[in-house]
Design an enzyme around this catalytic site. Structure first.
Site, PDB file in Angstrom:
ATOM      1  N   GLY A   1       0.775  -1.246   0.142  1.00 31.79           N
ATOM      2  CA  GLY A   1       0.067  -0.051  -0.054  1.00 31.79           C
ATOM      3  C   GLY A   1       1.004   1.250   0.139  1.00 31.79           C
ATOM      4  O   GLY A   1       0.194   2.265   0.007  1.00 31.79           O
TER       5      GLY A   1
ATOM      6  N   ASN B   1       8.006  10.299  -5.572  1.00 34.54           N
ATOM      7  CA  ASN B   1       6.532  10.520  -6.311  1.00 34.54           C
ATOM      8  C   ASN B   1       5.947  11.356  -5.151  1.00 34.54           C
ATOM      9  O   ASN B   1       5.406  10.972  -4.122  1.00 34.54           O
ATOM     10  CB  ASN B   1       6.054   8.950  -6.352  1.00 34.54           C
ATOM     11  CG  ASN B   1       4.511   9.423  -7.168  1.00 34.54           C
ATOM     12  OD1 ASN B   1       3.858  10.196  -6.597  1.00 34.54           O
ATOM     13  ND2 ASN B   1       4.349   8.471  -7.951  1.00 34.54           N
TER      14      ASN B   1
ATOM     15  N   GLU C   1       7.287   6.583   8.179  1.00 35.42           N
ATOM     16  CA  GLU C   1       6.999   6.845   9.705  1.00 35.42           C
ATOM     17  C   GLU C   1       6.892   8.289  10.269  1.00 35.42           C
ATOM     18  O   GLU C   1       6.372   8.705  10.941  1.00 35.42           O
ATOM     19  CB  GLU C   1       8.042   6.048  10.475  1.00 35.42           C
ATOM     20  CG  GLU C   1       8.662   4.985   9.696  1.00 35.42           C
ATOM     21  CD  GLU C   1       8.094   3.430  10.089  1.00 35.42           C
ATOM     22  OE1 GLU C   1       7.030   3.315  10.783  1.00 35.42           O
ATOM     23  OE2 GLU C   1       8.682   2.615   9.363  1.00 35.42           O
TER      24      GLU C   1
HETATM   25 MO1  MOS Z   1       7.336  -0.696  10.163  1.00 33.16          MO
HETATM   26  S1  MOS Z   1       6.024  -0.426  11.486  1.00 33.16           S
HETATM   27  O1  MOS Z   1       8.941  -0.597  10.565  1.00 33.16           O
HETATM   28  O2  MOS Z   1       6.680  -2.105   9.589  1.00 33.16           O
END
Ligand code: MOS
Length: 745
Positions: A474, A638, A712
């Protein structure tokens, strides 16, 4: 031809998704398929004293009932190692159903195989199990006195404690001190697609597993060790994965259970976890508490930071989310101490959960910073600028790239921060108290340990296939890889097909820690540019080429045509060269060796988060009105998918701040809200006006394209900005997440 990198190419898999043609691992057509369901322990601690499967075995359609008494034994349970290492990566060092012991609620105690999943489900309810129960620890509060400091955490990759300078002395001498303890409810990932494994044995030593995973290679290596087979016996395929957020980063017990069940019944077996099972089968963000002590001079300069974290881990593993890394380098602080404390409890080993560690660690630090700003009487943004560190405070090395001050500046402009009245409860809109808050966002740049590989093949019509073992869950990685390959080869994106999602393809790390796209992207970039260079080499060596004897360094490729840089009218296409020289295709393998850890630079990703909230003065309801996030993630491949990821991260931060909590019922040792109806996540109605922007900093250290990752950083700081805004609105500090309305009444 303008470069594809940096553009807004639509998802290359979007067409298949909207047509319903994406094949998730529970949907891959397989003939003669049997279904398996797991039966889970109803106690949190103890042992099975009796298990009666006779009625279940007689039920219609049942092929086998497996328990610890008849399930095949696993060969080895590999050590816990984050899946970035490129080796086996089990989520925990305990494999269930090998003996009669129960260590946590929801632990698998039986697997039923039947011709349909409904029949397997039903038969599962007919198994009678008697337990001898022993006292369980399921909450931190039950066992604080048993806390210990681990030597290492995170599969041994990080130390359990670290320090610089003399923090006790510096705190004693500090002119201003902030000391606060923050508590965090456990969180679960809740991807839309529950984990599923379909195991197909073609022979006794030839196994294909269709698995929803962030890393097909990690599953291959883990299954090889668990089943005692060489890696050549195992193929793991992941065509499409419906979200993950860390729940599919490590390899849990279900693919191996599916493989063992399939071997037992001699038929392909599909095992799909239920939504409820997702809460006890793939780890979670652990219940934790963090204490921050900040010492500063009267002008706000930080002199000392002490950061202690207490986590509830499993009986098996010293697991804590790594929460201390970003806070330890966020600001200049000559004196520092960071310590992890663990309590063993009756839980599956916790795991990565989006922005693992830093989502909570930076929450604690950034809320404490807000208090410090208020104590000193300066603007919170000004406090950050006064403590900005141009070098990595831990190592003293310069940052490979930063962009943090530019992020602050851009975010403040987009938000209109300058007009802020710092007094709490100073703004009102009818019934609503209005507040604004900010926080810094930092996330480590994680590098894979092993070399990353990708294969690129150009056909004689000028189209190319590029392959690597990464799976698409995703993030848009297949789309970004299409762009990277197109630019590397000098051909349009329409002529590139990226293929991933199989352990048969060149080995890359599991896509974790924001490192997936940069790891595979570096390999794809090298494969594509090396393939381009190979074609140029062939052209300049070919008597019939208009480029004969040209300096390869003076040849570039546009739209599939190799031309002289200074004479673009001289050249020929890849296709012409390949046809003339009887080359049906040309293929290369690109290998990227990640830089060593000790690279001479501090390597981190930075950003700034601002939020405006409205709090109902009587009811305590919090609505987030606006969020602004500006990030410096290095090269943006992107803009569309990167901004979507960052926005998704910010909404995760909103969920962390206000909604997300898994509640443990300590009497039963079970999660009380293990469903999407009871575990609250933000929906569109909760989503405010979210502005995302990026500052593109140039970075030559991290990898060939200068990417630092966007997976993240969008989460980090968002919850702190919201909590600080809630304080600004109400005058009440919040020390516990999520901030539910009763805390504001
Ligand atoms: Mo990501 S939470 O390091 O899969």
């Amino acid at each position: 031809m303008s470069p594809a990198i940096g553009g807004t190419l639509n998802r290359v898999d979007g067409r298949f998704k909207v047509r319903g043609e994406s094949r998730y691992s529970a949907e891959v057509p397989v003939t003669n398929l049997a279904r398996a369901v797991i039966v889970n322990a109803k106690i949190a601690s103890g042992r099975i004293t009796a298990i009666d499967t006779s009625e279940a075995e007689r039920a219609e359609g049942v092929l086998a009932v497996l328990t610890h008494l008849n399930l095949g034994r696993v060969a080895t349970v590999p050590r816990l190692l984050p899946s970035l290492a490129g080796l086996a990566a089990p989520g925990q060092t305990f494999f269930p159903m090998q003996d009669d012991l129960v260590h946590y609620g929801g632990q698998p105690v039986a697997v039923v195989v039947a011709d349909t999943s409904e029949r397997a489900d039903h038969a599962g309810t007919l198994i009678r199990i008697e337990y001898e129960t022993t006292p369980a620890t399921t909450l931190l509060d039950q066992a604080r006195d048993r806390a210990y400091v681990p030597e290492r955490i995170f599969g041994g990759l990080l130390p359990g404690h670290a320090s610089r300078g003399d923090v006790a002395k510096a705190l004693a001498e500090a002119e201003v001190c902030v000391d606060a303890t923050y508590r965090f409810a456990p969180n679960h990932h809740n991807p839309i697609e529950p984990s599923a494994s379909t195991a197909v044995w073609e022979d006794v030593d030839r196994l294909t597993v269709y698995d929803s995973t962030q890393g097909p290679n990690a599953v291959q290596f883990t299954l090889a060790e668990l089943l005692g087979l060489p890696p050549i016996s195992i193929r793991v395929v992941s065509h499409a994965v419906g979200g993950s957020f860390g729940s599919k980063a490590m390899v849990w017990h279900h693919p191996a259970l599916a493989a063992l069940a399939a071997r037992h019944v001699g038929r392909p077996v599909r095992l799909v976890l239920s939504r409820e099972q997702m809460f006890t089968s793939c780890g979670h963000r652990e219940e934790q508490e963090q204490q921050i002590t900040l010492g500063a001079r009267a002008d706000g300069r930080i002199t000392a930071l002490r950061h202690h974290k207490l986590s509830l881990t499993s009986p098996f593993d010293d697991w804590a989310e790594p929460s201390l890394q970003s806070p330890s380098v966020a600001y200049t602080s000559p004196h520092y101490e960071g310590v992890y404390h663990l309590v063993r409890g009756n839980t599956i080993t916790p795991t990565f959960t989006r922005a693992p560690g830093e989502a909570t660690g930076m929450f604690a630090l950034e809320c404490a910073m807000d208090e410090l700003a208020e104590r000193i009487g300066i603007d919170p943004l000004e406090l950050r600028l006064r403590n900005y560190s141009a070098t990595d405070p831990e190592s003293g090395k310069p940052w490979s790239s930063s962009g943090l001050t530019e992020c602050y500046q851009r975010a403040a402009e987009l938000f209109g921060w300058r007009d802020r009245d710092p007094r709490p409860r100073s703004r009102r809109d009818g019934q609503w108290l209005i507040g604004t808050g900010m926080a810094s966002a930092l996330y480590p740049v994680t590098q894979p340990v092993n070399p990353q590989r990708a294969r690129a093949r150009l056909y004689n019509d000028g189209t190319a296939v590029v392959e690597a073992g990464v799976s698409e869950f995703g993030t848009g990685v297949f789309t970004a890889m299409t762009q990277v390959a197109a630019d590397g080869l000098g051909i349009p994106v329409e002529r590139v097909r990226f293929v991933g999602g199989s352990s048969d393809l060149p080995n890359v790390t599991a896509a974790v820690g924001s490192a997936g796209t940069s790891a595979v992207g570096s390999a794809v970039h090298l494969a594509a540019t090396q393939l381009r260079d190979e074609l140029i080499r062939r052209a300049v060596a070919d008597d019939h080429s208009p480029l004969r004897d040209a300096d390869p360094a003076n040849v570039e490729v546009h739209d599939g045509k190799m031309v002289l840089r200074d004479r673009p009218d001289v050249g020929e296409t890849y296709a012409d060269l390949m046809h003339r020289t009887f080359a049906p295709d040309v293929e290369v393998l690109g290998t990227w060796n990640p830089p060593p850890q000790d690279v001479g630079y501090g390597v981190h990703t930075f950003g700034a988060q601002l939020a405006e909230v409205a709090v109902d003065a009587d009811l305590g309801v919090v609505r987030v009105r606006r969020m602004v996030g500006v990030f410096a993630p290095g090269r943006v491949l992107n803009r569309k998918t990167a901004h979507s990821q960052l926005m998704g991260g910010m909404l995760w931060g909103l969920g962390q701040a206000l909604l997300e909590a898994t509640r443990m019922d300590p009497r039963l040792g079970r999660w009380a809200n293990a469903s999407l109806g009871d575990y609250l996540v933000p929906v569109n109605a909760d989503a405010p006006d979210v502005v995302v922007d990026t500052i593109e900093v140039h970075d030559e250290v991290v990898n060939p394209l200068g990417m630092k990752g966007v997976g993240e950083i969008g989460v980090v700081g968002a919850a702190a900005a919201i909590a600080n805004a809630v304080y600004h609105a109400t005058g009440r500090r919040q020390y516990e997440l999520p901030i539910t309305l009763e805390k504001l009444l």
